[in-house]
Design an enzyme around this catalytic site. Structure first.
Site, PDB file in Angstrom:
ATOM      1  N   GLY A  13      -8.514 -10.123  42.431  1.00 16.47           N
ATOM      2  CA  GLY A  13      -8.574 -10.881  43.675  1.00 16.47           C
ATOM      3  C   GLY A  13      -9.746 -10.604  44.583  1.00 16.47           C
ATOM      4  N   SER A  14     -10.925 -10.284  44.016  1.00 19.74           N
ATOM      5  CA  SER A  14     -12.062 -10.064  44.916  1.00 19.74           C
ATOM      6  C   SER A  14     -12.518 -11.377  45.555  1.00 19.74           C
ATOM      7  CB  SER A  14     -13.221  -9.373  44.191  1.00 19.74           C
ATOM      8  OG  SER A  14     -13.870 -10.242  43.300  1.00 19.74           O
ATOM      9  N   ASN A  15     -12.414 -12.475  44.832  1.00 17.25           N
ATOM     10  CA  ASN A  15     -12.747 -13.772  45.452  1.00 17.25           C
ATOM     11  C   ASN A  15     -11.741 -14.130  46.540  1.00 17.25           C
ATOM     12  OD1 ASN A  15     -15.164 -15.346  44.285  1.00 17.25           O
ATOM     13  ND2 ASN A  15     -14.226 -14.418  42.469  1.00 17.25           N
ATOM     14  N   MET A  92      -6.129 -17.244  35.273  1.00 16.91           N
ATOM     15  CA  MET A  92      -6.564 -17.167  33.878  1.00 16.91           C
ATOM     16  C   MET A  92      -5.882 -18.162  32.937  1.00 16.91           C
ATOM     17  SD  MET A  92      -8.957 -15.147  34.250  1.00 16.91           S
ATOM     18  CE  MET A  92      -9.477 -14.772  32.578  1.00 16.91           C
ATOM     19  N   ARG A  93      -5.236 -19.196  33.498  1.00 14.11           N
ATOM     20  CA  ARG A  93      -4.641 -20.214  32.634  1.00 14.11           C
ATOM     21  C   ARG A  93      -5.335 -21.552  32.861  1.00 14.11           C
ATOM     22  NH1 ARG A  93       0.756 -18.836  30.874  1.00 14.11           N
ATOM     23  NH2 ARG A  93       1.030 -16.681  31.547  1.00 14.11           N
ATOM     24  N   ILE A  94      -5.229 -22.403  31.855  1.00 10.99           N
ATOM     25  CA  ILE A  94      -5.773 -23.757  32.012  1.00 10.99           C
ATOM     26  C   ILE A  94      -4.673 -24.623  32.617  1.00 10.99           C
ATOM     27  CG2 ILE A  94      -6.704 -25.743  30.774  1.00 10.99           C
ATOM     28  CD1 ILE A  94      -8.193 -23.912  29.057  1.00 10.99           C
ATOM     29  N   HIS A 111     -16.398 -20.199  38.596  1.00  8.53           N
ATOM     30  CA  HIS A 111     -16.656 -19.797  37.199  1.00  8.53           C
ATOM     31  C   HIS A 111     -17.928 -18.941  37.155  1.00  8.53           C
ATOM     32  CE1 HIS A 111     -16.593 -20.038  32.864  1.00  8.53           C
ATOM     33  NE2 HIS A 111     -17.880 -20.304  32.885  1.00  8.53           N
ATOM     34  N   GLN A 175     -22.651 -13.396  44.280  1.00  9.03           N
ATOM     35  CA  GLN A 175     -22.913 -14.810  44.599  1.00  9.03           C
ATOM     36  C   GLN A 175     -21.618 -15.609  44.671  1.00  9.03           C
ATOM     37  OE1 GLN A 175     -25.969 -15.861  45.568  1.00  9.03           O
ATOM     38  NE2 GLN A 175     -26.342 -13.675  45.383  1.00  9.03           N
ATOM     39  N   GLU A 176     -20.664 -15.277  43.794  1.00 11.07           N
ATOM     40  CA  GLU A 176     -19.361 -15.962  43.839  1.00 11.07           C
ATOM     41  C   GLU A 176     -18.749 -15.833  45.228  1.00 11.07           C
ATOM     42  OE1 GLU A 176     -16.567 -14.999  40.686  1.00 11.07           O
ATOM     43  OE2 GLU A 176     -18.183 -14.549  39.309  1.00 11.07           O
TER      44      GLU A 176
HETATM   45  C1  GRF Z   1     -14.398 -14.060  38.574  1.00  9.17           C
HETATM   46  O1  GRF Z   1     -15.453 -13.612  37.777  1.00  9.17           O
HETATM   47  C2  GRF Z   1     -14.332 -15.549  38.538  1.00  9.17           C
HETATM   48  O2  GRF Z   1     -15.578 -16.156  38.382  1.00  9.17           O
HETATM   49  C3  GRF Z   1     -13.493 -15.814  37.314  1.00  9.17           C
HETATM   50  O3  GRF Z   1     -12.548 -14.792  37.300  1.00  9.17           O
HETATM   51  C4  GRF Z   1     -13.048 -13.654  38.011  1.00  9.17           C
HETATM   52  C5  GRF Z   1     -12.060 -13.355  39.079  1.00  9.17           C
HETATM   53  O4  GRF Z   1     -12.364 -12.187  39.770  1.00  9.17           O
HETATM   54  N1  GRF Z   1     -12.924 -17.135  37.346  1.00  9.17           N
HETATM   55  P1  GRF Z   1     -11.547 -11.814  41.064  1.00  9.17           P
HETATM   56  O5  GRF Z   1     -10.072 -11.707  40.650  1.00  9.17           O
HETATM   57  O6  GRF Z   1     -11.757 -12.853  42.092  1.00  9.17           O
HETATM   58  O7  GRF Z   1     -12.077 -10.481  41.483  1.00  9.17           O
END
Ligand code: GRF
Length: 204
Positions: A13-15, A92-94, A111, A175-176
């Site tokens: 969950g860093s994003n 992590m699922r489609i 992504h 960058q994300e």
């Molecule tokens: C990130 O690299 C994102 O691009 C991908 O999954 C990872 C999630 O990382 N979809 P986090 O859980 O947000 O740290």
């Protein structure tokens, strides 16, 4: 008008944390992070949500007979919170077509590659193995394909000769954490116009 956001996660969950930080700093205005849903019980992202007073819900994929049942539970939960915008932040699922139909052009994914290159898992590793000199990340709307929906924002980083998968992934992740909040801001300000697979940024 407030945009109500629901976030789907599976891991660290860093994003999600970056989005929370951008809400708390006031960069993202008129936004309510209402619910974080995980398909993994002990995902640290759920803990991060709880620490910031956001409802954290685990939906157990095993508890439903099939993918449709599981995804209907997701839709039901998102509806319960009146979610306007769904974020996939390391989910992590489609997603199946039913969720996509309900939230067409209202689901964003981050992504770790410059799409359409290196779809699927391990974007940074794929980039290294291919030998590209520039890598990066993409925020896109989610459609029925895998990592194939209309592109909203991208950011690139150099690939260095001594990079490992981890060092490159870390450079991309920085960058994300910038472009995901930026894309959310454009959405909540009504500045994104989707025309087929082209996303235009318009001034209001
Ligand atoms: C990130 O690299 C994102 O691009 C991908 O999954 C990872 C999630 O990382 N979809 P986090 O859980 O947000 O740290």
């Amino acid at each position: 008008m407030t945009t109500i956001i629901g976030v789907l996660v599976s891991g660290r969950g860093s994003n999600l944390q970056s989005i929370i930080d951008h809400v708390e700093s006031g960069y993202l205005k008129n936004v309510k992070l209402s619910v974080v849903i995980s398909d993994v019980k002990d995902a640290y992202a759920l803990e991060r949500a709880r620490m910031h007073g956001i409802d954290a819900v685990f939906i157990d994929p095993q508890a439903y007979g099939n993918k449709m049942g599981f995804e209907r539970k997701i839709i039901g939960t998102l509806r319960l919170y009146d979610v306007d915008l769904v974020l996939l932040a390391g989910y992590m699922r489609i997603l199946g077509s039913e969720v996509i139909q309900v939230y067409r052009n209202r689901i964003m994914n981050i992504h770790p590659a410059l799409l359409p290159s290196f779809k699927g898992l391990h974007g940074p590793k794929q980039a290294l193995e291919y030998g590209v000199k520039v890598a990066g990340c993409t925020v896109h709307f989610v459609d029925e394909g895998m990592d194939s929906g209309p592109i909203i924002l991208q950011s690139c980083v150099p690939v260095k000769d001594n990079d490992t998968e981890d060092t490159l992934a870390a450079r991309i992740l920085e960058q994300e954490h910038k472009i995901f909040p930026e894309a959310i801001k454009l959405f909540t300000e009504g500045k994104l116009k989707v025309d087929g697979r082209i996303v235009l940024r318009r001034e209001k």
